[in-house]
Design a protein around this motif. Structure first.
Motif, PDB file in Angstrom:
ATOM      1  N   ILE A  12       0.849  -1.180   0.000  1.00 54.96           N
ATOM      2  CA  ILE A  12       0.000   0.000   0.000  1.00 54.96           C
ATOM      3  C   ILE A  12       0.888   1.235   0.000  1.00 54.96           C
ATOM      4  N   ALA A  13       0.506   2.252  -0.739  1.00 55.08           N
ATOM      5  CA  ALA A  13       1.281   3.490  -0.767  1.00 55.08           C
ATOM      6  C   ALA A  13       1.386   4.073   0.636  1.00 55.08           C
ATOM      7  N   PRO A  14       2.545   4.593   1.034  1.00 61.40           N
ATOM      8  CA  PRO A  14       2.713   5.132   2.387  1.00 61.40           C
ATOM      9  C   PRO A  14       1.714   6.231   2.727  1.00 61.40           C
ATOM     10  N   ASP A  15       1.311   7.014   1.725  1.00 62.53           N
ATOM     11  CA  ASP A  15       0.385   8.115   1.997  1.00 62.53           C
ATOM     12  C   ASP A  15      -1.074   7.752   1.760  1.00 62.53           C
ATOM     13  N   MET A  16      -1.360   6.465   1.644  1.00 64.04           N
ATOM     14  CA  MET A  16      -2.761   6.019   1.562  1.00 64.04           C
ATOM     15  C   MET A  16      -3.491   6.409   2.835  1.00 64.04           C
ATOM     16  N   THR A  17      -4.617   7.090   2.701  1.00 62.18           N
ATOM     17  CA  THR A  17      -5.382   7.471   3.889  1.00 62.18           C
ATOM     18  C   THR A  17      -6.289   6.330   4.325  1.00 62.18           C
ATOM     19  N   LEU A  18      -6.614   6.325   5.579  1.00 69.44           N
ATOM     20  CA  LEU A  18      -7.532   5.326   6.120  1.00 69.44           C
ATOM     21  C   LEU A  18      -8.880   5.401   5.418  1.00 69.44           C
ATOM     22  N   LEU A  19      -9.342   6.612   5.119  1.00 70.66           N
ATOM     23  CA  LEU A  19     -10.642   6.767   4.449  1.00 70.66           C
ATOM     24  C   LEU A  19     -10.634   6.132   3.073  1.00 70.66           C
ATOM     25  N   ARG A  20      -9.593   6.402   2.279  1.00 67.76           N
ATOM     26  CA  ARG A  20      -9.526   5.816   0.936  1.00 67.76           C
ATOM     27  C   ARG A  20      -9.501   4.300   1.014  1.00 67.76           C
ATOM     28  N   TYR A  21      -8.788   3.774   2.011  1.00 70.29           N
ATOM     29  CA  TYR A  21      -8.723   2.327   2.155  1.00 70.29           C
ATOM     30  C   TYR A  21     -10.082   1.749   2.529  1.00 70.29           C
ATOM     31  N   LEU A  22     -10.759   2.387   3.485  1.00 71.62           N
ATOM     32  CA  LEU A  22     -12.057   1.878   3.931  1.00 71.62           C
ATOM     33  C   LEU A  22     -13.079   1.875   2.800  1.00 71.62           C
ATOM     34  N   ARG A  23     -13.154   2.963   2.073  1.00 68.67           N
ATOM     35  CA  ARG A  23     -14.168   3.083   1.024  1.00 68.67           C
ATOM     36  C   ARG A  23     -13.783   2.324  -0.241  1.00 68.67           C
ATOM     37  N   GLY A  24     -12.503   2.433  -0.634  1.00 67.65           N
ATOM     38  CA  GLY A  24     -12.103   1.878  -1.916  1.00 67.65           C
ATOM     39  C   GLY A  24     -11.742   0.410  -1.880  1.00 67.65           C
ATOM     40  N   THR A  53      -5.486  -0.002  31.315  1.00 66.58           N
ATOM     41  CA  THR A  53      -6.604  -0.787  31.864  1.00 66.58           C
ATOM     42  C   THR A  53      -7.450  -1.450  30.789  1.00 66.58           C
ATOM     43  N   GLY A  54      -6.943  -1.494  29.572  1.00 64.06           N
ATOM     44  CA  GLY A  54      -7.707  -2.095  28.488  1.00 64.06           C
ATOM     45  C   GLY A  54      -7.684  -1.224  27.248  1.00 64.06           C
ATOM     46  N   TRP A  55      -8.565  -1.559  26.321  1.00 65.99           N
ATOM     47  CA  TRP A  55      -8.604  -0.835  25.059  1.00 65.99           C
ATOM     48  C   TRP A  55      -9.378   0.473  25.218  1.00 65.99           C
ATOM     49  N   VAL A  56      -8.803   1.540  24.649  1.00 68.46           N
ATOM     50  CA  VAL A  56      -9.401   2.867  24.700  1.00 68.46           C
ATOM     51  C   VAL A  56      -9.693   3.309  23.277  1.00 68.46           C
ATOM     52  N   TYR A  57     -10.905   3.815  23.058  1.00 71.75           N
ATOM     53  CA  TYR A  57     -11.325   4.230  21.723  1.00 71.75           C
ATOM     54  C   TYR A  57     -11.448   5.749  21.650  1.00 71.75           C
ATOM     55  N   ARG A  58     -10.993   6.300  20.525  1.00 70.69           N
ATOM     56  CA  ARG A  58     -11.090   7.735  20.322  1.00 70.69           C
ATOM     57  C   ARG A  58     -11.558   7.999  18.898  1.00 70.69           C
ATOM     58  N   ALA A  59     -12.256   9.112  18.711  1.00 69.18           N
ATOM     59  CA  ALA A  59     -12.747   9.490  17.386  1.00 69.18           C
ATOM     60  C   ALA A  59     -11.662  10.256  16.644  1.00 69.18           C
ATOM     61  N   ILE A  60     -11.476   9.915  15.370  1.00 68.33           N
ATOM     62  CA  ILE A  60     -10.501  10.622  14.544  1.00 68.33           C
ATOM     63  C   ILE A  60     -11.089  10.862  13.157  1.00 68.33           C
ATOM     64  N   ASN A  61     -10.444  11.763  12.412  1.00 61.11           N
ATOM     65  CA  ASN A  61     -10.818  11.998  11.018  1.00 61.11           C
ATOM     66  C   ASN A  61     -10.040  11.035  10.130  1.00 61.11           C
ATOM     67  N   SER A  62     -10.720  10.092   9.509  1.00 60.42           N
ATOM     68  CA  SER A  62     -10.013   9.101   8.690  1.00 60.42           C
ATOM     69  C   SER A  62      -9.507   9.680   7.381  1.00 60.42           C
ATOM     70  N   CYS A  63     -10.015  10.855   6.975  1.00 63.47           N
ATOM     71  CA  CYS A  63      -9.597  11.428   5.693  1.00 63.47           C
ATOM     72  C   CYS A  63      -8.174  11.925   5.715  1.00 63.47           C
ATOM     73  N   ILE A  64      -7.637  12.269   6.899  1.00 59.50           N
ATOM     74  CA  ILE A  64      -6.260  12.763   7.001  1.00 59.50           C
ATOM     75  C   ILE A  64      -5.419  11.872   7.915  1.00 59.50           C
ATOM     76  N   CYS A  65      -5.862  10.650   8.086  1.00 54.78           N
ATOM     77  CA  CYS A  65      -5.114   9.674   8.893  1.00 54.78           C
ATOM     78  C   CYS A  65      -4.448   8.677   7.953  1.00 54.78           C
ATOM     79  N   MET A 221      -0.983  15.851   5.984  1.00 62.80           N
ATOM     80  CA  MET A 221      -1.782  15.016   5.075  1.00 62.80           C
ATOM     81  C   MET A 221      -2.650  15.838   4.124  1.00 62.80           C
ATOM     82  N   LEU A 222      -2.796  17.137   4.386  1.00 56.06           N
ATOM     83  CA  LEU A 222      -3.509  17.985   3.433  1.00 56.06           C
ATOM     84  C   LEU A 222      -2.729  18.108   2.131  1.00 56.06           C
ATOM     85  N   GLU A 223      -1.417  17.897   2.190  1.00 52.19           N
ATOM     86  CA  GLU A 223      -0.628  17.878   0.963  1.00 52.19           C
ATOM     87  C   GLU A 223      -1.127  16.777   0.033  1.00 52.19           C
TER      88      GLU A 223
END
Length: 492
Positions: A12-24, A53-65, A221-223
């Motif tokens: 996978i390309a190093p700059d592949m975003t999580l969003l592109r991977y999820l959708r595409g 103390t276990g797994w912790v979940y946080r919200a992020i923007n997948s388009c720039i991750c 990642m905006l680049e």
């Protein structure tokens, strides 16, 4: 782990975003593509990482991750929230409260509120006001309001009535899964690397001096997403242990040495909110104006400094604190540098090839001084500054002043500071308005702001003068024991 399914990703390309991977590549189209810049929140997903103390979940923007940054973590999309066909409490609340209209941005709202529902400590014991504040903070990065604010906020509050629901994990990685932090550098020298210590980081910088360093990626990642550039070599700083620490020296420092707070450059804003809540409440309150919760969950203090934007929000505060930067390089050498000497010109710093920012060092006593931080922006939440002003009254009874948005770099107002220090500008618990008018004349002489799409030069100068007067009045009132209103951050 993607929605409870182990996934191994290769080639996978190093700059592949999580969003592109999820959708595409995974056809998980519930996660939407909106602004491609981390503003709208339509792309929000949950990232799970192992905590004490276990797994912790946080919200992020997948388009720039970047996809590589979620190696050995858990990714939950809106499709993975329901449990055996049962809607998540937040999803059910959105239905019950009519919180969705066209539906495009609804998955993002659901994911932001689901993160709050899982992690909030105000769900059961917090007051209604605290719960409402928590909901508004959670959705501050979800900008669509086609349904209106009330039904969405109602849905968030309604979900608090249900027990916190964690993700039901029924699978784990196999025993032969690759360990995090052991990047495979391909023959093409196109890679995404995650070193786990500074020695590993320095070795990579020696071999690949032109590689881009990435932590939160909220600007870099905006680049990729906005300017369609490629980033073939990325070195991720999020697992470099030395860059992840926050050290707070309290009482008991030996040999009369000064106590310091040291912040790793890759520490996120969300972690800073927790770490500094007791010792710098003004800064923590200000962080609520820096991006959204999704941005603060990934964005880092070091990134905000090294980005060298003239409108970056944190450098003015660090300037009045007289913060010091610890800068490392590929050879394993370090130097200390005042942040006041770090910025050379627009988007230019003292960082050379192979250099990286390791830590930010602040005198502990400086965080106890009266400070006022003001941000002028067109939108209260999740917006970029037109003017940022930081004002600190130090132990020598001198006012330190710094601005963002008023020059090509974040800058101290040294001439204005000198004028106020040499002049009596307050007497008997009251500021002297005519002296502050003169101080504003000095301020006008040492700054020449520019006009752009956010504000005109005249507006910026008028705001800077008004903020100076506001800060002086509030600091003197505070020193005289008067109650100063908390809502000190303004928007135009």
């Amino acid at each position: 782990m993607l929605n409870n399914i182990p996934v191994k990703v290769e080639s996978i390309a190093p700059d592949m975003t999580l969003l592109r991977y999820l959708r595409g590549q995974q056809n998980l189209t519930g996660t939407k593509e909106g602004c491609a810049s981390g503003d709208c929140g339509a792309c929000t997903v949950l990232i799970g990482s192992q905590g004490p103390t276990g797994w912790v979940y946080r919200a992020i923007n997948s388009c720039i991750c970047p996809l590589g940054s979620v190696d050995n973590q858990r990714v939950i999309t809106v499709e993975g929230l329901n449990d055996q066909g049962q809607l998540h409490p937040v999803q059910q609340a959105m239905v019950d409260c009519h919180g969705s209209q066209c539906g495009f941005c609804t998955p993002g709202f659901v994911m932001s509120l689901a993160a709050l529902h899982m992690n909030s400590d105000v769900a059961g014991s917090g007051s209604m006001e605290e719960q409402r504040h928590a909901v508004i903070d959670a959705i501050s990065g979800n900008l669509c309001r086609c349904t209106g604010y009330r039904p969405i906020i109602d849905a968030g509050l309604h979900a608090f009535k249900k027990p916190a629901q964690m993700i039901n994990i029924v699978q784990e990685w196999s025993a032969d899964a690759p360990l995090a932090g052991n990047p495979v550098l391909e023959e093409t020298d196109c890679f995404y690397a995650q070193p786990t210590d500074e020695a590993g980081l320095q070795a990579l910088l020696q071999q690949y001096p032109d590689a881009h360093l990435i932590a939160g990626g909220t600007d870099l990642m905006l680049e990729v997403t906005q300017f369609y550039k490629t980033l073939p070599q990325l070195i991720d700083l999020n697992r470099v242990s030395g860059l992840q620490a926050v050290e707070i020296q309290r009482d008991g420092v030996q040999d009369n040495a000064e106590a310091y707070v040291e912040i790793g450059a890759a520490v996120t804003y969300t972690r800073l909110e927790r770490a500094l809540s007791d010792i710098s409440p003004a800064f923590v309150q200000f962080l609520g104006r820096l991006g959204s919760r999704q941005i603060r969950n990934r964005g880092t203090l070091g990134g905000n400094i090294c980005n060298a934007s003239p409108i970056a929000d944190t450098p003015p505060f660090l300037l009045v604190l007289d913060a010091e930067l610890l800068i490392g390089n590929a050879a394993g050498e370090y130097r200390r540098e005042p942040i006041s000497q770090f910025y050379r010109a627009y988007k230019q710093t003292t960082l050379a090839t192979g250099d990286y920012l390791a830590k930010i060092r602040i005198k502990r006593e400086a965080l106890d001084y009266p400070v006022k931080l003001y941000k002028i922006s067109k939108r209260y939440e999740d917006d970029i500054s037109a003017v940022m002003g930081a004002f600190l009254f130090d132990g020598q009874q001198q006012l330190r002043i710094a601005f963002g948005g008023m020059a090509a770099i974040p800058r101290r107002a040294h001439a204005t500071e000198k004028f106020l220090h040499q002049t009596t500008w307050h007497r008997d618990g009251q500021v002297l308005p005519h002296i502050l008018d003169q101080a504003c004349d000095v301020l006008r002489s040492e700054f020449s702001p520019m006009s752009d799409v956010r504000a005109s030069a005249e507006y910026r100068m008028a705001m800077a003068c008004n903020l100076l007067k506001k800060a002086c009045n509030e600091i003197i009132a505070q020193l005289n024991g008067q109650v100063v209103a908390e809502g000190v951050f303004d928007h135009a």
